[in-house]
Design a protein around this motif. Structure first.
Motif, PDB file in Angstrom:
ATOM      1  N   TYR A 100      48.303  32.584  60.098  1.00 35.18           N
ATOM      2  CA  TYR A 100      48.247  31.969  58.773  1.00 35.18           C
ATOM      3  C   TYR A 100      47.671  29.915  58.773  1.00 35.18           C
ATOM      4  O   TYR A 100      47.243  29.850  57.517  1.00 35.18           O
ATOM      5  CB  TYR A 100      50.063  31.504  58.188  1.00 35.18           C
ATOM      6  N   GLU A 114      37.654  30.938  49.077  1.00 33.94           N
ATOM      7  CA  GLU A 114      37.682  32.244  49.830  1.00 33.94           C
ATOM      8  C   GLU A 114      36.860  33.332  50.127  1.00 33.94           C
ATOM      9  O   GLU A 114      36.569  33.801  51.145  1.00 33.94           O
ATOM     10  CB  GLU A 114      38.971  32.788  49.084  1.00 33.94           C
ATOM     11  N   LEU A 162      40.157  36.212  63.924  1.00 33.27           N
ATOM     12  CA  LEU A 162      41.217  36.931  63.632  1.00 33.27           C
ATOM     13  C   LEU A 162      42.135  38.199  64.596  1.00 33.27           C
ATOM     14  O   LEU A 162      42.661  38.582  64.837  1.00 33.27           O
ATOM     15  CB  LEU A 162      40.808  37.049  62.304  1.00 33.27           C
ATOM     16  N   ARG A 213      43.597  30.405  58.093  1.00 36.12           N
ATOM     17  CA  ARG A 213      43.954  30.656  56.997  1.00 36.12           C
ATOM     18  C   ARG A 213      43.896  29.546  55.683  1.00 36.12           C
ATOM     19  O   ARG A 213      42.448  29.774  54.939  1.00 36.12           O
ATOM     20  CB  ARG A 213      45.043  32.132  56.259  1.00 36.12           C
ATOM     21  N   ARG A 214      44.850  28.748  55.416  1.00 34.62           N
ATOM     22  CA  ARG A 214      45.408  27.850  54.953  1.00 34.62           C
ATOM     23  C   ARG A 214      43.707  26.494  55.199  1.00 34.62           C
ATOM     24  O   ARG A 214      43.397  26.258  54.447  1.00 34.62           O
ATOM     25  CB  ARG A 214      46.143  27.332  55.020  1.00 34.62           C
ATOM     26  N   TRP A 226      36.940  35.065  53.468  1.00 36.26           N
ATOM     27  CA  TRP A 226      37.081  34.169  54.743  1.00 36.26           C
ATOM     28  C   TRP A 226      37.801  35.306  55.481  1.00 36.26           C
ATOM     29  O   TRP A 226      36.871  34.818  57.444  1.00 36.26           O
ATOM     30  CB  TRP A 226      38.273  33.366  54.094  1.00 36.26           C
ATOM     31  N   MET A 227      37.742  36.209  55.217  1.00 34.58           N
ATOM     32  CA  MET A 227      38.377  37.049  56.543  1.00 34.58           C
ATOM     33  C   MET A 227      37.226  37.584  57.613  1.00 34.58           C
ATOM     34  O   MET A 227      37.346  38.202  58.775  1.00 34.58           O
ATOM     35  CB  MET A 227      39.275  38.467  56.518  1.00 34.58           C
TER      36      MET A 227
END
Lengths: 410, 227
Positions: A48, A60, A258, A51-52, A250-251
């Motif tokens: 998390y 993003e 990740l 991601r932030r 971003w993923m």
């Protein structure tokens, strides 16, 4: 309430007491569940936080360019016109050499468009002073906090930056002096890698360091709230020139990292589930002892008219209640520990006089935590199911007892 | 002739022990009408408890027929048709006296206000109204047996089987328990089979039977059902 459920409750908690046998069985499940929740939440917290940080520093979506984009304005206009896109900003990034106080470092230089970067990335949140990025000029930079510490520089000091272009110039026997920059702020994100080796400067300064002219390396994109980033990425990839540009969520940009993070979490969950499985064996052992200890009572139940199936259900219900109670307390304990996790970590570090080590080598300055509902549901369901299954063998043994033989047992 | 509550014909039971087959019951006939009481005496090891277990449907006979209320004995009917009082009380230690009595009702259905009132009434009738909330461990042997009697009568059974209910009690307490059993059975028209060693207690029942060599001797005032 059916008699087997009533008796199961009474045998586990007679007259509101918490007998030793029940306490030990419940404690095993409690510890297993608490550890599972703590570990999955902390692992989830890493994901998390990452991601932030990515979204707040890069947006993003990252539109990457093969080589460099010589005329970014057209592409920027195209991106900005794409439905779901809130803002876009160009960037140049690359490794540079830095020297200050005779100390070298090789951080990542991120050249950003001061006019538009704050629409995409919330960098002001991480800088001291908060206006440091907005006030950047072509001769000033913002250093990440640990980089500033390792170089021994403060706001107002000057640093020298050597770009890879210098090497190219040296090959051609040209003289190329390092550029001098004034430090106007420090950046503290909370991620060891970003805090130790990042410099923010203007887009023009970065273009100059890399000899790019007006070209850029890519474009960061901020999306409107609650927009499906995958849909926007797909849209961008159909409208942008495919040969030179490619949009990544971003993923996707951080997919490998990740994936490793997720794998670590899954492995941890699997390994820690063994605590619950061991606790289930403890439940089974306690219930088997209970079957032996209560053989004559089981015989009596048969004499009163209980069916073998109901006798079995009585022991299964006990295992279920132990699992349910242990899980409920474990969830509470897990969240309780998570609430004071940073106090615990910093307390231990203080006790061992290792606060600085913790700050330097730990991925985050604070222990992150983020509990996914899916992780919580999986933990709760797995522990209750495993505990209930532990009651099957005792239940089967109890159901097989013949009343007349059970009543005769010594 | 009153309604036949219990009828057994030719009940046989044998055990294998160390390569030897021991015939405990060699064809027992017994019949009992509503509200009747019968005692069964016999020497130790004569098979009294075995017979009682067969009559209660807790054990399977090698041969013979058994019927409850004119229908073949069936374990599913045990909870509502008969009550059993054991020598060792067998109360559930985790629940109080009243809950132990209600436990018999729970075997049939979740107890409601009617069942609770009946359990309280039975506890009062066995003289334990003040001790209804006490756990078995807090009760004396006689009190525990009285709770067991109340539990056996909870579902208003047609038949009560008592297996040496005074075996663990002193004489005075034993007398009181037997009087209680007989009184309650008379009052509720429940047939009673009392297995005992004590001739004085046996004499208080309507009929006295003696188990010897695997058969019952004594008077059978009710004809054995043909079923």
């Amino acid at each position: 309430m059916p008699w087997y459920l009533y008796l199961a409750c009474k045998q586990l908690f007679p007259s509101g007491r918490f007998p030793f046998f029940t306490a030990i069985s419940v404690l095993g499940v409690t510890l297993g569940v608490a550890v599972l929740i703590i570990v999955t939440s902390v692992m989830g917290g890493f994901g998390y936080e990452i991601r932030r940080m990515i979204v707040e520093t890069e947006g993003e979506v990252d539109v990457k360019v093969t080589g460099y984009l010589s005329d970014p304005q057209d592409v920027l206009a195209q991106i900005s016109a794409t439905p779901g896109v809130a803002a876009a900003t160009p960037y140049v990034k690359g490794v540079v050499g830095v020297q200050a106080n005779s100390r070298p470092a090789y951080p990542l230089f991120r050249g950003v468009d001061v006019g538009t970067i704050e629409r995409v990335a919330n960098l002001g949140r991480f800088t001291n002073p908060p206006s440091a990025i907005a006030n950047l000029d072509d001769d000033s930079v913002v250093l990440s906090s640990q980089l500033a510490t390792s170089l021994g520089v403060h706001v107002g000091d000057k640093i020298e930056i050597y770009s890879p272009l210098l090497i190219e110039k040296l090959k051609n026997d040209e003289v190329f002096l390092p550029r001098e920059f004034r430090v106007v702020g420090e950046l503290y994100i909370g991620h060891q890698q970003l805090d130790s080796s990042t410099i923010y400067g203007t887009l023009r300064a970065a273009q100059e360091l890399y000899g790019l002219g007006r070209s850029v390396h890519g474009i960061y994109v901020r999306l409107k709230p609650d927009v499906d980033e995958h849909a926007v990425v797909a849209r961008l990839n159909t409208t942008l020139p495919r040969a030179t540009t490619q949009a990544y969520s971003w993923m996707e940009s951080w997919a490998d990292f990740l994936w490793v993070l997720n794998l670590e979490k899954s492995i941890n969950f699997f390994l820690l589930l063994f605590i619950v499985i061991i606790a289930a064996f403890s439940v089974m052992s306690s219930l088997l002892i209970s079957v032996v200890r209560k053989t004559r009572e089981i015989g009596l139940l048969g004499a009163l008219g209980a069916r073998p199936r109901d006798v079995a259900l009585c022991f299964c219900a006990q295992a279920f209640i132990i699992g349910l109670t242990g899980t409920a307390i474990g969830v509470g304990m897990g969240f309780g520990v998570l609430a004071i996790r940073n106090d615990l970590v910093h307390g231990i570090a203080r006790l061992m006089q290792r606060q600085e080590t913790l700050r330097q080598f730990y991925q985050f300055s604070d222990l992150p935590s983020h509990t996914l509902t899916s992780d919580l549901v999986m933990t709760v369901v797995a522990s209750i199911v495993i505990s209930t299954l532990a009651g099957l063998i005792p239940a089967w043994r109890a159901a097989r007892l013949k009343p007349v033989e059970a009543l005769r047992s010594e | 002739m009153s309604e036949v509550v219990l009828a057994a014909r030719g009940l046989r039971k044998s055990y294998q022990s160390g390569g030897l087959r021991i015939e405990v019951l060699r064809g027992v006939d017994i019949a009992l009408g509503a509200g009747e009481s019968v005692s069964i005496r016999g020497e130790s090891g004569s098979g009294k408890s075995t017979l009682l277990n067969l009559l209660a449907g807790l054990d399977t006979p090698d041969g013979g027929n058994l019927s409850w209320g004119g229908e073949p004995a069936n374990a599913n009917r045990r909870a509502t048709f008969l009550g059993i009082v054991f020598q060792s009380f067998y109360l559930i230690p985790e629940i109080d006296a009243l809950a132990n009595v209600l436990m018999a009702a729970r075997m049939v259905k979740a107890p409601g206000a009617v069942e609770r009132a009946r359990a309280q009434d039975l506890i009062a009738r066995v003289g334990l109204a003040e001790r209804a909330t006490h756990l078995p461990a807090q009760l004396s042997g006689g009190e525990r047996q009285r709770v067991a009697v109340a539990r056996a009568l909870m579902n208003a059974p047609k038949l009560l089987l008592a297996d040496e209910p005074t075996g663990n009690l002193d004489e005075q307490t034993g007398d009181a328990v037997v009087e209680l059993l007989l009184g309650l059975c008379r009052e509720t028209q429940t047939a009673l089979v009392l297995v005992t060693h004590n001739a004085a207690y046996a004499a208080k029942t309507g009929r006295q039977l003696f188990l010897r060599d695997g058969v019952l001797n004594g008077s059978n005032s009710v004809a054995v059902s043909s079923r």
